[in-house]
Motif scaffolding. Structure first.
Motif, PDB file in Angstrom:
ATOM      1  N   ASP A  91       0.797  -1.225   0.000  1.00  0.00           N
ATOM      2  CA  ASP A  91       0.000   0.000   0.000  1.00  0.00           C
ATOM      3  C   ASP A  91       0.834   1.282   0.000  1.00  0.00           C
ATOM      4  N   ASP A  92       2.139   1.176  -0.223  1.00  0.00           N
ATOM      5  CA  ASP A  92       2.991   2.366  -0.271  1.00  0.00           C
ATOM      6  C   ASP A  92       3.209   2.812  -1.712  1.00  0.00           C
ATOM      7  N   VAL A  93       4.014   3.860  -1.859  1.00  0.00           N
ATOM      8  CA  VAL A  93       4.477   4.323  -3.174  1.00  0.00           C
ATOM      9  C   VAL A  93       5.963   4.629  -3.042  1.00  0.00           C
ATOM     10  N   TRP A  94       6.771   4.003  -3.881  1.00  0.00           N
ATOM     11  CA  TRP A  94       8.220   4.210  -3.834  1.00  0.00           C
ATOM     12  C   TRP A  94       8.611   5.477  -4.582  1.00  0.00           C
ATOM     13  N   HIS A  95       9.617   6.177  -4.054  1.00  0.00           N
ATOM     14  CA  HIS A  95      10.227   7.262  -4.810  1.00  0.00           C
ATOM     15  C   HIS A  95      10.973   6.649  -6.012  1.00  0.00           C
ATOM     16  N   PRO A  96      11.023   7.338  -7.138  1.00  0.00           N
ATOM     17  CA  PRO A  96      11.634   6.754  -8.351  1.00  0.00           C
ATOM     18  C   PRO A  96      13.088   6.322  -8.178  1.00  0.00           C
ATOM     19  N   ASP A  97      13.811   6.973  -7.261  1.00  0.00           N
ATOM     20  CA  ASP A  97      15.236   6.667  -7.097  1.00  0.00           C
ATOM     21  C   ASP A  97      15.513   5.737  -5.919  1.00  0.00           C
ATOM     22  N   LYS A  98      14.482   5.119  -5.364  1.00  0.00           N
ATOM     23  CA  LYS A  98      14.654   4.300  -4.165  1.00  0.00           C
ATOM     24  C   LYS A  98      15.715   3.215  -4.346  1.00  0.00           C
ATOM     25  N   LEU A  99      15.594   2.401  -5.369  1.00  0.00           N
ATOM     26  CA  LEU A  99      16.538   1.306  -5.564  1.00  0.00           C
ATOM     27  C   LEU A  99      17.924   1.816  -5.931  1.00  0.00           C
ATOM     28  N   ARG A 100      17.983   2.809  -6.787  1.00  0.00           N
ATOM     29  CA  ARG A 100      19.296   3.328  -7.214  1.00  0.00           C
ATOM     30  C   ARG A 100      20.073   3.879  -6.027  1.00  0.00           C
ATOM     31  N   ARG A 101      19.418   4.628  -5.169  1.00  0.00           N
ATOM     32  CA  ARG A 101      20.091   5.190  -3.996  1.00  0.00           C
ATOM     33  C   ARG A 101      20.590   4.100  -3.066  1.00  0.00           C
ATOM     34  N   ALA A 102      19.757   3.105  -2.833  1.00  0.00           N
ATOM     35  CA  ALA A 102      20.151   2.016  -1.938  1.00  0.00           C
ATOM     36  C   ALA A 102      21.347   1.256  -2.491  1.00  0.00           C
ATOM     37  N   ILE A 103      21.310   0.948  -3.778  1.00  0.00           N
ATOM     38  CA  ILE A 103      22.412   0.198  -4.392  1.00  0.00           C
ATOM     39  C   ILE A 103      23.707   1.002  -4.342  1.00  0.00           C
ATOM     40  N   ALA A 104      23.621   2.312  -4.567  1.00  0.00           N
ATOM     41  CA  ALA A 104      24.812   3.149  -4.513  1.00  0.00           C
ATOM     42  C   ALA A 104      25.469   3.086  -3.138  1.00  0.00           C
ATOM     43  N   GLU A 105      24.667   3.047  -2.089  1.00  0.00           N
ATOM     44  CA  GLU A 105      25.210   2.937  -0.726  1.00  0.00           C
ATOM     45  C   GLU A 105      25.771   1.543  -0.466  1.00  0.00           C
ATOM     46  N   LEU A 106      25.037   0.522  -0.861  1.00  0.00           N
ATOM     47  CA  LEU A 106      25.462  -0.851  -0.590  1.00  0.00           C
ATOM     48  C   LEU A 106      26.721  -1.226  -1.352  1.00  0.00           C
ATOM     49  N   ARG A 107      26.963  -0.600  -2.491  1.00  0.00           N
ATOM     50  CA  ARG A 107      28.182  -0.877  -3.258  1.00  0.00           C
ATOM     51  C   ARG A 107      29.445  -0.474  -2.504  1.00  0.00           C
ATOM     52  N   GLN A 108      29.300   0.441  -1.543  1.00  0.00           N
ATOM     53  CA  GLN A 108      30.463   0.925  -0.804  1.00  0.00           C
ATOM     54  C   GLN A 108      30.932  -0.074   0.250  1.00  0.00           C
ATOM     55  N   VAL A 109      30.111  -1.092   0.517  1.00  0.00           N
ATOM     56  CA  VAL A 109      30.437  -2.080   1.551  1.00  0.00           C
ATOM     57  C   VAL A 109      31.350  -3.145   0.962  1.00  0.00           C
ATOM     58  N   GLU A 110      32.322  -3.569   1.732  1.00  0.00           N
ATOM     59  CA  GLU A 110      33.262  -4.588   1.289  1.00  0.00           C
ATOM     60  C   GLU A 110      32.536  -5.865   0.886  1.00  0.00           C
ATOM     61  N   THR A 111      32.930  -6.467  -0.220  1.00  0.00           N
ATOM     62  CA  THR A 111      32.314  -7.703  -0.702  1.00  0.00           C
ATOM     63  C   THR A 111      32.406  -8.787   0.377  1.00  0.00           C
ATOM     64  N   GLY A 112      31.297  -9.456   0.597  1.00  0.00           N
ATOM     65  CA  GLY A 112      31.253 -10.515   1.595  1.00  0.00           C
ATOM     66  C   GLY A 112      30.745 -10.071   2.950  1.00  0.00           C
ATOM     67  N   THR A 113      30.624  -8.754   3.156  1.00  0.00           N
ATOM     68  CA  THR A 113      30.084  -8.231   4.409  1.00  0.00           C
ATOM     69  C   THR A 113      28.584  -8.008   4.263  1.00  0.00           C
ATOM     70  N   ALA A 114      27.804  -8.617   5.134  1.00  0.00           N
ATOM     71  CA  ALA A 114      26.352  -8.452   5.084  1.00  0.00           C
ATOM     72  C   ALA A 114      25.992  -7.004   5.394  1.00  0.00           C
ATOM     73  N   ALA A 115      25.166  -6.400   4.546  1.00  0.00           N
ATOM     74  CA  ALA A 115      24.807  -4.994   4.721  1.00  0.00           C
ATOM     75  C   ALA A 115      23.320  -4.795   4.471  1.00  0.00           C
ATOM     76  N   LEU A 116      22.721  -3.978   5.318  1.00  0.00           N
ATOM     77  CA  LEU A 116      21.307  -3.645   5.227  1.00  0.00           C
ATOM     78  C   LEU A 116      21.161  -2.133   5.127  1.00  0.00           C
ATOM     79  N   TYR A 117      20.442  -1.676   4.112  1.00  0.00           N
ATOM     80  CA  TYR A 117      20.169  -0.252   3.921  1.00  0.00           C
ATOM     81  C   TYR A 117      18.759   0.056   4.421  1.00  0.00           C
TER      82      TYR A 117
END
Length: 306
Positions: A91-117
């Protein structure tokens, strides 16, 4: 190299009068590499998905054991070549950049480290009239905090592959007779318990629609605050959390040694006489975000409600 494919995990139940707007916002994402996994937890929602290419949708029969179990069940269907997963409400509405912003942040985390945005939400009325932005966190995310509070709504959560691997493995332990009260709180506990990181975004990523039938709803303002006080002081918070702690205990082997010790101490404190609990929780570093929330938690502990 894995592509930035996102599994969107959408839990469906009952009537879905607002689903069309949510689906439109998913289709309008400026990160377009995704598949929608729709968990239909009752017979009435099987034909609810419309307006999205059927090749991008997987309909999954839900377990019929509540919304948290529905999302845990969906986690098991995500493919091994998927880089990210995002929880999604109907029942929500996502902002158009929701996924892109999250992925940009998660990419900064070292590979193999579990990360939650997690991000904030823009709370809106039934007709999506903006009201206010959800409260910002008052402290640093940690496992000690995760034991007594979830700092972000599932509707904003996006996780990386390492976190997805972790939750997929742990979900079998959480789907026992007594499961977690909510999938977002469980995810925060499991990821921080295993030494993962939580990335918080102060900008809202979702229009969080309030329509009178929300399972959780907005937590800002006097009325929601008094409702939380009543739950905490009346013992209902403690009762609802028991299933989550049982699920967490089944996954204790996934925690770091330091967090195993914190969890063991936390469980011991909960068995102490009521009046001894607040000081023992404080010494153990168990606290909620913000001074008021922490004080309320300690008061609830003294009264047997937490």
């Amino acid at each position: 190299m894995m592509r930035d494919h996102v599994a969107i995990l959408l839990g469906l139940y009952g009537e879905t009068p607002f689903l069309g707007a949510q689906l439109d916002s998913i289709a309008a994402q400026d990160h377009s590499d995704w598949t929608l996994f729709a968990g239909c937890d009752d017979a009435g929602c099987s034909g609810a998905i419309a307006g999205i290419d059927p090749a991008r949708v997987r309909m999954i029969a839900g377990p019929g054991r509540g919304f948290a179990a529905n999302y845990l069940n969906l986690l098991g269907y995500v493919d091994a070549d998927t880089s990210y997963a995002a929880f999604c409400d109907q029942d929500d509405v996502w902002h158009p950049d929701k996924l892109r912003r999250a992925i940009a942040e998660l990419r900064q985390v070292e590979t193999g480290t579990a990360a939650l945005y997690v991000a904030r939400t823009r709370v809106a009325g039934a007709l999506l009239d903006p009201r206010h932005i959800s409260r910002a966190g008052g402290g640093r995310p940690s496992f000690a905090n995760a034991l007594v509070q979830c700092i972000g709504g599932a509707n904003t959560m996006v996780m990386n592959r390492a976190a997805l691997d972790l939750l997929q493995a742990a979900r079998h332990e959480a789907l026992g007779e007594n499961g977690p009260a909510s999938h977002d709180w469980w995810a925060y506990q499991i990821i921080t318990g295993a030494g993962g990181v939580v990335l918080t975004d102060d900008a809202p990523s979702v229009l969080y629609r309030q329509h009178g039938a929300n399972l959780v709803g907005d937590n800002c303002g006097l009325v929601p605050f008094l409702r939380r006080v009543r739950l905490m002081l009346g013992g209902r918070y403690r009762a609802s959390a028991e299933g989550g702690y049982a699920a967490l205990a089944a996954s204790v082997h996934r925690m770091t040694p330091a967090n195993q010790a914190i969890f063991a101490e936390f469980r011991q404190v909960r068995r102490l006489p009521r009046l001894r609990r607040p000081l023992a929780f404080r010494r153990a570093g168990i606290r909620r975000q913000g001074r008021i929330g922490t004080a309320l938690f300690y008061l609830g502990a003294a009264l047997g409600g937490t």
